[in-house]
Design a protein around this motif. Structure first.
Motif, PDB file in Angstrom:
ATOM      1  N   LEU A 191       0.881  -1.161   0.000  1.00 24.78           N
ATOM      2  CA  LEU A 191       0.000   0.000   0.000  1.00 24.78           C
ATOM      3  C   LEU A 191       0.920   1.212   0.000  1.00 24.78           C
ATOM      4  O   LEU A 191       1.627   1.448   0.982  1.00 24.78           O
ATOM      5  CB  LEU A 191      -0.926   0.010   1.221  1.00 24.78           C
ATOM      6  N   SER A 192       0.950   1.965  -1.092  1.00 23.61           N
ATOM      7  CA  SER A 192       1.913   3.052  -1.262  1.00 23.61           C
ATOM      8  C   SER A 192       1.190   4.382  -1.410  1.00 23.61           C
ATOM      9  O   SER A 192       0.179   4.470  -2.115  1.00 23.61           O
ATOM     10  CB  SER A 192       2.784   2.802  -2.495  1.00 23.61           C
ATOM     11  N   SER A 193       1.725   5.416  -0.744  1.00 26.18           N
ATOM     12  CA  SER A 193       1.002   6.689  -0.717  1.00 26.18           C
ATOM     13  C   SER A 193       1.921   7.842  -0.350  1.00 26.18           C
ATOM     14  O   SER A 193       3.035   7.634   0.147  1.00 26.18           O
ATOM     15  CB  SER A 193      -0.124   6.607   0.318  1.00 26.18           C
ATOM     16  N   PRO A 194       1.440   9.082  -0.540  1.00 27.20           N
ATOM     17  CA  PRO A 194       2.132  10.232   0.035  1.00 27.20           C
ATOM     18  C   PRO A 194       2.003  10.215   1.561  1.00 27.20           C
ATOM     19  O   PRO A 194       1.126   9.546   2.125  1.00 27.20           O
ATOM     20  CB  PRO A 194       1.379  11.436  -0.557  1.00 27.20           C
ATOM     21  N   PRO A 253     -10.806  10.796  -0.034  1.00 22.40           N
ATOM     22  CA  PRO A 253     -10.820  12.090   0.659  1.00 22.40           C
ATOM     23  C   PRO A 253      -9.497  12.408   1.358  1.00 22.40           C
ATOM     24  O   PRO A 253      -9.236  13.570   1.671  1.00 22.40           O
ATOM     25  CB  PRO A 253     -11.948  11.904   1.682  1.00 22.40           C
ATOM     26  N   PHE A 254      -8.658  11.397   1.603  1.00 25.58           N
ATOM     27  CA  PHE A 254      -7.374  11.609   2.276  1.00 25.58           C
ATOM     28  C   PHE A 254      -6.217  11.783   1.289  1.00 25.58           C
ATOM     29  O   PHE A 254      -5.090  12.026   1.704  1.00 25.58           O
ATOM     30  CB  PHE A 254      -7.062  10.434   3.199  1.00 25.58           C
ATOM     31  N   GLY A 255      -6.498  11.615  -0.009  1.00 25.91           N
ATOM     32  CA  GLY A 255      -5.454  11.736  -1.010  1.00 25.91           C
ATOM     33  C   GLY A 255      -5.314  10.471  -1.840  1.00 25.91           C
ATOM     34  O   GLY A 255      -6.023   9.485  -1.621  1.00 25.91           O
ATOM     35  N   PRO A 256      -4.386  10.457  -2.781  1.00 28.86           N
ATOM     36  CA  PRO A 256      -4.213   9.296  -3.663  1.00 28.86           C
ATOM     37  C   PRO A 256      -3.367   8.207  -3.009  1.00 28.86           C
ATOM     38  O   PRO A 256      -2.554   8.468  -2.120  1.00 28.86           O
ATOM     39  CB  PRO A 256      -3.481   9.893  -4.868  1.00 28.86           C
ATOM     40  N   PHE A 257      -3.554   6.988  -3.474  1.00 28.94           N
ATOM     41  CA  PHE A 257      -2.707   5.856  -3.059  1.00 28.94           C
ATOM     42  C   PHE A 257      -2.861   4.761  -4.097  1.00 28.94           C
ATOM     43  O   PHE A 257      -3.736   4.823  -4.960  1.00 28.94           O
ATOM     44  CB  PHE A 257      -3.095   5.350  -1.669  1.00 28.94           C
ATOM     45  N   PHE A 258      -1.997   3.764  -4.031  1.00 30.56           N
ATOM     46  CA  PHE A 258      -2.200   2.602  -4.889  1.00 30.56           C
ATOM     47  C   PHE A 258      -1.865   1.330  -4.128  1.00 30.56           C
ATOM     48  O   PHE A 258      -1.097   1.333  -3.163  1.00 30.56           O
ATOM     49  CB  PHE A 258      -1.408   2.686  -6.209  1.00 30.56           C
ATOM     50  N   ILE A 259      -2.497   0.246  -4.570  1.00 33.66           N
ATOM     51  CA  ILE A 259      -2.227  -1.091  -4.050  1.00 33.66           C
ATOM     52  C   ILE A 259      -1.486  -1.866  -5.139  1.00 33.66           C
ATOM     53  O   ILE A 259      -1.933  -1.898  -6.289  1.00 33.66           O
ATOM     54  CB  ILE A 259      -3.542  -1.836  -3.701  1.00 33.66           C
ATOM     55  N   GLU A 260      -0.371  -2.477  -4.757  1.00 30.14           N
ATOM     56  CA  GLU A 260       0.367  -3.311  -5.697  1.00 30.14           C
ATOM     57  C   GLU A 260       0.402  -4.740  -5.171  1.00 30.14           C
ATOM     58  O   GLU A 260       0.715  -4.978  -4.008  1.00 30.14           O
ATOM     59  CB  GLU A 260       1.798  -2.808  -5.853  1.00 30.14           C
TER      60      GLU A 260
END
Length: 294
Positions: A196-199, A283-290
């Motif tokens: 789970l990767s995010s700012p 609502p908390f910002g972008p993220f992606f699941i790899e």
């Protein structure tokens, strides 16, 4: 080593050619000689411009296991060496002599179960089961379903799915380059894991929602709270994906979650891992699941 033959041996199996320019061609393998293979497709001229170029060739192969055959998908590098209206010729590249011998046995249907394990351990060759091939087509739905379940149940927010990206077969695998990454690994029937990767701001806000502290700030005394909460979110998402995969592939185990700040990964990732990424907005910002796996 097999006795050398001048004639080509007829075969009939599916073949996919992956080129560095991201173009893929679905072909049919028609015959093989020592060190090379010929494939055909409906319009051969599409491939003439690739003569002299290297690609990854994927072949569907059947290998005897006891009284039945099992299907596997084998990938290795090959160079397009010639072409005419009857087919395209490719020469295997980047493999040692023992591997070449195993490939020769494979092509003339003499590869056995023990040979397959040896081939799996060889550099320049990737072997995967048909289950993995099918899994890549299902993962997008599994990721979306798991993420939505977790974010609604534990964070009380919904998310909007975005692009779905598969790592091109020609590219080497590299872990995410983001500010924060949660990690849960798989072992057993499937080797790999979930990122789970995010700012950073997403990590803080989602941790606050998980902990019931909407105004959570990243103060020194709260660092562990943030990372533990993000690790648990990653764990819940990975568990949802694992549950769905296990409907067709039993015996998948999860490790405890971990969180990496920046690019300080301490895992020795295999460069030939398959991976898919599903991007989301929230609502908390972008993220992606790899999901990555071998």
């Amino acid at each position: 080593m097999l006795p050398r033959q001048h004639e080509r041996v007829a075969i009939n199996t599916d073949a996919i050619l992956y080129f560095p320019d991201k173009k893929d061609f679905i072909c049919q393998a028609v015959d093989v000689s020592l060190g090379g293979i010929k494939v055909t497709k409906q319009d051969q001229k599409d491939l003439f411009c690739y003569i002299g170029n290297t690609c990854i060739i994927e072949l569907a192969i059947d290998i005897p296991f006891g009284i039945e055959n099992k299907r596997f998908h084998l990938q290795t590098k090959a160079c397009v060496v010639n072409g005419d209206l009857k087919g395209i010729g490719l020469k295997f590249e980047g493999v040692d002599q023992e591997t070449m011998t195993l490939l020769e046995k494979l092509m003339v249907s003499q590869l056995q179960e023990g040979d397959l394990q040896t081939l799996k351990d060889k550099m320049g060759v990737k072997v995967r089961t048909s289950q993995i091939k099918i899994l890549k087509t299902q993962l997008e739905d599994y990721i979306i379903e798991s993420v939505k379940d977790v974010f609604i149940a534990f964070l009380a927010i919904d998310v909007v799915p975005g692009p779905y990206v598969e790592r091109p077969e020609f590219d080497e695998y590299k872990p995410p380059e983001t500010e924060v990454t949660g990690i849960v690994l798989f072992n057993g029937a499937l080797e790999g894991g979930v990122h789970l990767s995010s700012p950073l701001h997403f990590a803080i806000k989602s941790a606050g929602a998980m902990l019931g502290e909407a105004g959570l700030e990243l103060a020194t005394q709260q660092d562990d709270m943030v990372w533990d909460a993000l690790g648990e979110i990653t764990n819940q998402v990975a568990g949802g994906i694992q549950t769905r995969i296990s409907n067709n592939m039993e015996g998948i185990n999860l490790t405890a979650p971990n969180v990496i700040i920046g690019s300080n990964f301490r895992i020795n990732y295999n460069k030939h891992l398959s991976s898919v990424r599903k991007f989301f907005s929230s609502p908390f910002g972008p993220f992606f699941i790899e999901c990555f796996f071998s």
